[in-house]
Design a protein around this motif. Structure first.
Motif, PDB file in Angstrom:
ATOM      1  N   MET A  54      -7.902  12.546   2.702  1.00  0.00           N
ATOM      2  CA  MET A  54      -8.291  11.433   1.833  1.00  0.00           C
ATOM      3  C   MET A  54      -7.173  10.396   1.811  1.00  0.00           C
ATOM      4  SD  MET A  54      -9.782  11.803  -2.044  1.00  0.00           S
ATOM      5  CE  MET A  54     -10.883  13.126  -1.564  1.00  0.00           C
ATOM      6  N   ASP A  55      -7.535   9.118   1.985  1.00  0.00           N
ATOM      7  CA  ASP A  55      -6.522   8.061   2.063  1.00  0.00           C
ATOM      8  C   ASP A  55      -5.809   7.853   0.734  1.00  0.00           C
ATOM      9  OD1 ASP A  55      -7.514   7.727   4.579  1.00  0.00           O
ATOM     10  OD2 ASP A  55      -8.022   5.611   4.376  1.00  0.00           O
ATOM     11  N   SER A  56      -4.567   7.361   0.839  1.00  0.00           N
ATOM     12  CA  SER A  56      -3.827   6.912  -0.335  1.00  0.00           C
ATOM     13  C   SER A  56      -3.167   5.577   0.003  1.00  0.00           C
ATOM     14  CB  SER A  56      -2.786   7.944  -0.757  1.00  0.00           C
ATOM     15  OG  SER A  56      -1.868   8.172   0.293  1.00  0.00           O
ATOM     16  N   VAL A  59      -7.690  -0.533  -8.942  1.00  0.00           N
ATOM     17  CA  VAL A  59      -7.009  -1.805  -8.669  1.00  0.00           C
ATOM     18  C   VAL A  59      -5.973  -2.094  -9.749  1.00  0.00           C
ATOM     19  CG1 VAL A  59      -8.542  -3.490  -9.833  1.00  0.00           C
ATOM     20  CG2 VAL A  59      -7.363  -4.110  -7.735  1.00  0.00           C
ATOM     21  N   CYS A  60      -6.186  -1.596 -10.968  1.00  0.00           N
ATOM     22  CA  CYS A  60      -5.184  -1.767 -12.032  1.00  0.00           C
ATOM     23  C   CYS A  60      -3.898  -1.042 -11.654  1.00  0.00           C
ATOM     24  CB  CYS A  60      -5.758  -1.288 -13.368  1.00  0.00           C
ATOM     25  SG  CYS A  60      -4.899   0.003 -14.222  1.00  0.00           S
ATOM     26  N   LEU A  61      -4.001   0.095 -10.980  1.00  0.00           N
ATOM     27  CA  LEU A  61      -2.819   0.846 -10.567  1.00  0.00           C
ATOM     28  C   LEU A  61      -2.096   0.148  -9.413  1.00  0.00           C
ATOM     29  CD1 LEU A  61      -4.325   4.441 -10.807  1.00  0.00           C
ATOM     30  CD2 LEU A  61      -2.787   3.312 -12.434  1.00  0.00           C
ATOM     31  N   VAL A  62      -2.874  -0.510  -8.548  1.00  0.00           N
ATOM     32  CA  VAL A  62      -2.257  -1.324  -7.497  1.00  0.00           C
ATOM     33  C   VAL A  62      -1.453  -2.458  -8.130  1.00  0.00           C
ATOM     34  CG1 VAL A  62      -2.732  -2.960  -5.615  1.00  0.00           C
ATOM     35  CG2 VAL A  62      -3.988  -0.794  -5.735  1.00  0.00           C
ATOM     36  N   ILE A  63      -2.057  -3.132  -9.113  1.00  0.00           N
ATOM     37  CA  ILE A  63      -1.401  -4.245  -9.799  1.00  0.00           C
ATOM     38  C   ILE A  63      -0.101  -3.780 -10.462  1.00  0.00           C
ATOM     39  CG2 ILE A  63      -1.638  -5.782 -11.806  1.00  0.00           C
ATOM     40  CD1 ILE A  63      -4.658  -6.014 -10.998  1.00  0.00           C
ATOM     41  N   ALA A  64      -0.169  -2.638 -11.152  1.00  0.00           N
ATOM     42  CA  ALA A  64       1.034  -2.103 -11.807  1.00  0.00           C
ATOM     43  C   ALA A  64       2.092  -1.732 -10.779  1.00  0.00           C
ATOM     44  CB  ALA A  64       0.660  -0.893 -12.658  1.00  0.00           C
ATOM     45  N   GLY A  65       1.653  -1.151  -9.653  1.00  0.00           N
ATOM     46  CA  GLY A  65       2.582  -0.741  -8.599  1.00  0.00           C
ATOM     47  C   GLY A  65       3.336  -1.906  -7.980  1.00  0.00           C
ATOM     48  N   LEU A  66       2.695  -3.084  -7.948  1.00  0.00           N
ATOM     49  CA  LEU A  66       3.348  -4.267  -7.381  1.00  0.00           C
ATOM     50  C   LEU A  66       4.597  -4.649  -8.170  1.00  0.00           C
ATOM     51  CD1 LEU A  66       0.187  -6.486  -6.694  1.00  0.00           C
ATOM     52  CD2 LEU A  66       1.623  -5.377  -4.958  1.00  0.00           C
ATOM     53  N   ALA A  67       4.579  -4.374  -9.484  1.00  0.00           N
ATOM     54  CA  ALA A  67       5.700  -4.749 -10.347  1.00  0.00           C
ATOM     55  C   ALA A  67       6.640  -3.589 -10.647  1.00  0.00           C
ATOM     56  CB  ALA A  67       5.162  -5.325 -11.658  1.00  0.00           C
ATOM     57  N   ALA A  68       6.202  -2.349 -10.371  1.00  0.00           N
ATOM     58  CA  ALA A  68       7.026  -1.177 -10.713  1.00  0.00           C
ATOM     59  C   ALA A  68       8.251  -1.077  -9.798  1.00  0.00           C
ATOM     60  CB  ALA A  68       6.188   0.090 -10.612  1.00  0.00           C
ATOM     61  N   ARG A  69       9.329  -0.543 -10.335  1.00  0.00           N
ATOM     62  CA  ARG A  69      10.534  -0.328  -9.524  1.00  0.00           C
ATOM     63  C   ARG A  69      10.359   0.942  -8.697  1.00  0.00           C
ATOM     64  NH1 ARG A  69      14.813  -1.561 -14.463  1.00  0.00           N
ATOM     65  NH2 ARG A  69      14.400  -3.820 -14.589  1.00  0.00           N
ATOM     66  N   GLY A  70      10.637   0.852  -7.419  1.00  0.00           N
ATOM     67  CA  GLY A  70      10.480   2.019  -6.556  1.00  0.00           C
ATOM     68  C   GLY A  70       9.077   2.105  -5.976  1.00  0.00           C
ATOM     69  N   GLU A  71       8.713   3.293  -5.504  1.00  0.00           N
ATOM     70  CA  GLU A  71       7.441   3.460  -4.789  1.00  0.00           C
ATOM     71  C   GLU A  71       6.367   4.094  -5.673  1.00  0.00           C
ATOM     72  OE1 GLU A  71       6.823   4.310  -0.389  1.00  0.00           O
ATOM     73  OE2 GLU A  71       6.487   6.303  -1.246  1.00  0.00           O
ATOM     74  N   THR A  72       5.188   3.496  -5.624  1.00  0.00           N
ATOM     75  CA  THR A  72       4.004   4.045  -6.294  1.00  0.00           C
ATOM     76  C   THR A  72       3.008   4.451  -5.216  1.00  0.00           C
ATOM     77  OG1 THR A  72       4.303   2.605  -8.219  1.00  0.00           O
ATOM     78  CG2 THR A  72       2.102   3.535  -7.886  1.00  0.00           C
ATOM     79  N   THR A  73       2.497   5.674  -5.303  1.00  0.00           N
ATOM     80  CA  THR A  73       1.431   6.094  -4.382  1.00  0.00           C
ATOM     81  C   THR A  73       0.170   6.353  -5.198  1.00  0.00           C
ATOM     82  OG1 THR A  73       2.138   8.397  -4.522  1.00  0.00           O
ATOM     83  CG2 THR A  73       2.981   7.109  -2.678  1.00  0.00           C
ATOM     84  N   ILE A  74      -0.940   5.817  -4.706  1.00  0.00           N
ATOM     85  CA  ILE A  74      -2.215   5.894  -5.427  1.00  0.00           C
ATOM     86  C   ILE A  74      -3.187   6.721  -4.600  1.00  0.00           C
ATOM     87  CG2 ILE A  74      -4.104   4.543  -6.429  1.00  0.00           C
ATOM     88  CD1 ILE A  74      -1.981   2.142  -6.271  1.00  0.00           C
ATOM     89  N   ARG A  80      -1.493   1.604   3.714  1.00  0.00           N
ATOM     90  CA  ARG A  80      -2.466   2.690   3.542  1.00  0.00           C
ATOM     91  C   ARG A  80      -2.018   3.887   4.367  1.00  0.00           C
ATOM     92  NH1 ARG A  80      -8.587   3.097   2.498  1.00  0.00           N
ATOM     93  NH2 ARG A  80      -8.182   1.124   1.465  1.00  0.00           N
ATOM     94  N   ILE A  81      -2.103   5.053   3.736  1.00  0.00           N
ATOM     95  CA  ILE A  81      -1.743   6.298   4.415  1.00  0.00           C
ATOM     96  C   ILE A  81      -3.000   7.157   4.509  1.00  0.00           C
ATOM     97  CG2 ILE A  81      -0.296   8.363   4.316  1.00  0.00           C
ATOM     98  CD1 ILE A  81       1.621   6.614   2.535  1.00  0.00           C
ATOM     99  N   GLY A  82      -3.362   7.536   5.716  1.00  0.00           N
ATOM    100  CA  GLY A  82      -4.555   8.343   5.931  1.00  0.00           C
ATOM    101  C   GLY A  82      -4.364   9.767   5.461  1.00  0.00           C
ATOM    102  N   GLY A  83      -5.471  10.483   5.375  1.00  0.00           N
ATOM    103  CA  GLY A  83      -5.412  11.888   4.960  1.00  0.00           C
ATOM    104  C   GLY A  83      -4.564  12.728   5.892  1.00  0.00           C
ATOM    105  N   ASP A  84      -4.366  12.222   7.140  1.00  0.00           N
ATOM    106  CA  ASP A  84      -3.542  12.942   8.104  1.00  0.00           C
ATOM    107  C   ASP A  84      -2.056  12.628   7.948  1.00  0.00           C
ATOM    108  OD1 ASP A  84      -3.516  10.310   8.895  1.00  0.00           O
ATOM    109  OD2 ASP A  84      -4.364  10.665  10.889  1.00  0.00           O
TER     110      ASP A  84
END
Length: 429
Positions: free
Chosen positions: A1-3, A380-395, A421-425
């Motif tokens: 499953m993609d993240s 998409v709210c988590l993507v928006i938050a991740g854009l401003a968060a310090r460090g790496e966010t993976t969804i 985007r990171i694939g399930g593989d």
């Protein structure tokens, strides 16, 4: 499953073209069932939801041809002959809105068997109002083993229908069925969302007779047949609002094109109140914010259109996590629509939820963490938050995103976001 992985902290600067509205496109696609003539939809989004519905329409015998046109992506629908009126659970469960094929099939052929849509993560969203409206138009309806079997061997007949509360889906469904009914149908307490206006105007272009478009009383005089037309899908106001909030969250200056700011006036008013600069342009808006200047906390209450859209509530909550002070968000449309709050809290947000109210106390900074998408707007709210968060966010579970956002990583990357985007593989796409 993609993240999706985001390295936060980059300002956004550039241009994002807004796609056609998902919530309009899928109802316009259902309208293709009503005529044996070709319906050409331009400004068509390519999404998981439109793909699912295209598969379902093909099952009914509709020819579906995707292509690139002079004005971008377009799809030609031609229902010369309806060869099946059966919509199986496996297809309907993938997207609730596909249930709205029931009315057009019934209006065109006099019978249909369509699966009930099944559960939904953001609340019950029952189809009772849809079925009551079709019954009022003369349909005989039976429920059996999760399927709706509907028949109107002598055709549908106009009726006066007053909805007990505003329902977008039921309004659209009744409209799709009533255009071919004998006599006049009046829909009272009709929803007024722009996507309903888009559907109604397309139906008029196909030969339907509809009065009161954009009001809460729609009067439909049935016609014996509809023809084909070419119709441009309106811009997606939820996508426009989401990218406007993303630009405000990350800071910088983003120009949103191929869009109409009038469709998100309630959101723009709250963003300006929070300290974001929003400048209308000929074909959209410019959103500008200096991230060094703290946002101000603003309260919002979701309402039916033209009020603050429930589909923008999660995105605005993300913005408020960094605002100075406390903001109170009331959700009046769907129950259980704060599932993004615990995920935002994993990023360091301070949020308390009680029933239909969320209190957000702004923090100085968010910090990247692994989070999980629970539905389309929450993701998409988590993507928006991740854009401003310090460090790496993976969804995780970003298949939700693919239902409603076209080329999201590409559009944000073009403005300077570090998103992949990171694939399930485990490999990047």
């Amino acid at each position: 499953m993609d993240s999706i992985a985001i390295q936060g902290g980059n300002r956004l600067n550039g241009t994002i073209p807004i796609s056609g509205a998902k919530n309009s496109a899928i109802k316009l696609m259902a309208a293709s069932i009503l005529t044996d003539q070709p319906l050409l939809l331009t400004n068509m989004p390519r999404l998981a939801d439109t793909k699912f519905l295209g598969q379902l329409l093909r099952q009914f015998g509709v020819e579906v041809t995707e292509r690139d046109g002079a004005d971008g992506q377009e799809t030609l629908f031609h229902a010369r002959e309806i060869t099946s009126t059966f919509a199986p659970y496996d297809l309907v469960r993938q997207m609730r809105a596909s249930f709205n094929v029931l009315g057009p099939l019934l209006a065109r052929t006099g019978h249909a068997k369509v699966s009930l849509p099944g559960g939904c993560t953001i609340g019950a969203r029952p189809v009772d109002l849809h079925l009551q409206a079709l019954t009022a138009l003369g349909a005989e309806i039976e429920l059996d083993e999760g399927y709706v079997t509907a028949s109107a061997p002598n055709g549908l007949t106009g009726a006066e229908i007053e909805f007990p509360f505003v329902s977008v889906g039921a309004t659209e469904h009744a409209l799709l069925a009533a255009v071919l009914a004998t006599g006049t149908t009046v829909l009272r307490r009709a929803a007024r969302e722009p996507e309903i206006g888009d559907l109604a105007r397309c139906l008029v272009a196909m030969g339907a007779k509809i009065e009161g478009i954009d009001t809460d009383v729609l009067t439909i005089t049935g016609v014996t047949a509809l023809g084909g037309t070419t119709w441009s899908v309106i811009p997606d106001r939820i996508e426009m609002g989401s990218y406007a909030v993303a630009a405000a969250m990350a800071g910088g200056e983003v120009r949103l094109t191929r869009s109409r700011p009038g469709l998100i006036e309630a959101l723009i008013a709250r963003m300006v109140e929070a300290g974001v600069e929003v400048i209308p342009t000929e074909d959209g808006v410019i959103v500008r914010r200096d991230p060094a200047v703290r946002l101000k906390a603003v309260n919002v209450t979701t309402e039916v259109y033209p009020g603050f859209a429930t589909d923008l509530q999660a995105q605005f909550m993300a913005l408020m996590t960094l605002a100075e002070g406390e903001s109170i968000i009331h959700e009046n449309i769907f129950e259980n629509r704060f599932m993004h709050a615990p995920e935002l809290m994993r990023l360091g947000a301070e949020i308390s939820v009680h029933a239909g109210e969320a209190r957000v106390t702004g923090v100085e900074a968010l910090h990247g963490a692994p989070v999980m998408a629970t539905d389309l707007r929450a993701s998409v709210c988590l993507v928006i938050a991740g854009l401003a968060a310090r460090g790496e966010t993976t969804i995780g579970r970003v298949y939700h995103l693919d239902r409603g956002f076209e080329r999201l990583e590409e559009k944000l990357s073009a403005c300077g976001a570090d998103i992949r985007r990171i694939g399930g593989d485990g490999h990047e796409h």
